[in-house]
Write a protein that holds these residues in place. Sequence first.
Motif, mmCIF file in Angstrom:
data_model
loop_
_atom_site.group_PDB
_atom_site.id
_atom_site.type_symbol
_atom_site.label_atom_id
_atom_site.label_comp_id
_atom_site.label_asym_id
_atom_site.label_seq_id
_atom_site.Cartn_x
_atom_site.Cartn_y
_atom_site.Cartn_z
ATOM 1 N N GLY A 89 -8.041 -89.812 -57.090
ATOM 2 C CA GLY A 89 -9.425 -90.006 -56.654
ATOM 3 C C GLY A 89 -9.590 -89.885 -55.155
ATOM 4 N N GLY A 90 -10.710 -90.396 -54.675
ATOM 5 C CA GLY A 90 -11.043 -90.330 -53.259
ATOM 6 C C GLY A 90 -11.886 -89.115 -52.934
ATOM 7 N N GLU A 91 -12.588 -89.189 -51.800
ATOM 8 C CA GLU A 91 -13.429 -88.089 -51.351
ATOM 9 C C GLU A 91 -13.163 -87.786 -49.883
ATOM 10 O OE1 GLU A 91 -17.547 -88.702 -52.081
ATOM 11 O OE2 GLU A 91 -17.294 -89.122 -54.227
ATOM 12 N N GLU A 92 -13.169 -86.494 -49.552
ATOM 13 C CA GLU A 92 -13.028 -86.083 -48.156
ATOM 14 C C GLU A 92 -14.213 -86.599 -47.347
ATOM 15 O OE1 GLU A 92 -11.569 -81.762 -47.685
ATOM 16 O OE2 GLU A 92 -12.476 -81.838 -49.679
ATOM 17 N N MET A 93 -13.929 -87.147 -46.180
ATOM 18 C CA MET A 93 -14.984 -87.592 -45.279
ATOM 19 C C MET A 93 -15.050 -86.631 -44.109
ATOM 20 S SD MET A 93 -14.558 -91.756 -45.389
ATOM 21 C CE MET A 93 -16.059 -91.989 -44.422
ATOM 22 N N ALA A 94 -16.223 -86.052 -43.903
ATOM 23 C CA ALA A 94 -16.408 -85.040 -42.856
ATOM 24 C C ALA A 94 -16.086 -85.611 -41.482
ATOM 25 C CB ALA A 94 -17.833 -84.508 -42.893
ATOM 26 N N GLY A 95 -15.341 -84.841 -40.698
ATOM 27 C CA GLY A 95 -15.055 -85.220 -39.325
ATOM 28 C C GLY A 95 -13.888 -86.181 -39.164
ATOM 29 N N TYR A 96 -13.263 -86.575 -40.262
ATOM 30 C CA TYR A 96 -12.116 -87.478 -40.170
ATOM 31 C C TYR A 96 -10.810 -86.682 -40.160
ATOM 32 C CZ TYR A 96 -14.715 -91.846 -40.707
ATOM 33 O OH TYR A 96 -15.561 -92.923 -40.507
ATOM 34 N N SER A 97 -9.771 -87.321 -39.655
ATOM 35 C CA SER A 97 -8.465 -86.683 -39.541
ATOM 36 C C SER A 97 -7.922 -86.267 -40.907
ATOM 37 C CB SER A 97 -7.465 -87.626 -38.868
ATOM 38 O OG SER A 97 -7.882 -87.959 -37.569
ATOM 39 N N LYS A 98 -7.080 -85.236 -40.875
ATOM 40 C CA LYS A 98 -6.405 -84.734 -42.061
ATOM 41 C C LYS A 98 -4.907 -84.690 -41.786
ATOM 42 C CE LYS A 98 -10.334 -81.579 -42.838
ATOM 43 N NZ LYS A 98 -10.916 -82.081 -44.089
ATOM 44 N N VAL A 99 -4.113 -84.665 -42.852
ATOM 45 C CA VAL A 99 -2.660 -84.537 -42.736
ATOM 46 C C VAL A 99 -2.192 -83.460 -43.699
ATOM 47 C CG1 VAL A 99 -0.433 -85.658 -43.169
ATOM 48 C CG2 VAL A 99 -2.225 -86.893 -41.982
ATOM 49 N N VAL A 100 -1.220 -82.661 -43.245
ATOM 50 C CA VAL A 100 -0.603 -81.648 -44.096
ATOM 51 C C VAL A 100 0.890 -81.929 -44.184
ATOM 52 C CG1 VAL A 100 -0.168 -79.186 -44.441
ATOM 53 C CG2 VAL A 100 -2.303 -79.938 -43.362
ATOM 54 N N LEU A 101 1.424 -81.946 -45.409
ATOM 55 C CA LEU A 101 2.860 -82.037 -45.626
ATOM 56 C C LEU A 101 3.293 -80.785 -46.377
ATOM 57 C CD1 LEU A 101 1.601 -85.151 -46.195
ATOM 58 C CD2 LEU A 101 4.045 -85.638 -46.221
ATOM 59 N N GLY A 102 4.376 -80.165 -45.919
ATOM 60 C CA GLY A 102 4.812 -78.913 -46.525
ATOM 61 C C GLY A 102 6.246 -78.964 -47.020
#
Length: 215
Positions: free
Chosen positions: A6-19
Amino acid sequence: KVQIGGGEEMAGYSKVVLGPGTGLGVAGLVHALHAWIPVPGEGGHVDLGPRSERDLAIFPHVETIEGRVSAEQILCGRGLVNLYHAICQADGIAPLYHDPADVSAHGLAGADRQTSEALSLFATYLGRVAGDMACVFMARGGVYLAGGIPQKILPALKMPEFRRAFEDKAPHGELMASIPTFVVTHPLAALAGLSAYARMPGRFGVATEGRRWRK
């Protein structure tokens, strides 16, 4: 992209990428001064330790680097094999597979207990590290799993273990439940990102002074 949990993206907030792929890349994307600022780092080399009784049985057999187990020692292709071999040693049997593709394929097929557990624990440990990084960056804009592995083990990541481990950050379980997690399915995600920067450089806080650019 495919959302996990669940959860929703919040505009303008930080993001994280793991690869998770040949290694474990980690980076943040912070929105400040009306631009997206990438934050590179070596987050894949944070410590990863045991929590459950089963973890305590397996971790003594995980191959270390100078005595420590970093996240990348488990959360990459060779790390999946490392984890599978450790499970086999804990169970007192000889490993049958030495290639990440074999471990993941047999694990997804449910061919034997050790490969299945390797995938399940891989998802659990990835959830723990992804949750840690979400806390570091307060990534209410979402956590994205890129790299070569997540797409290939998507059915395992859709099982409860990944998201349960991601949210298990007491006393902040409610916050973690609100942060969305995604598997990036674009076949050329890195090139798509570079293309976006080339078309709209003003949207990104990337300094170009002193760098070589070829037309």
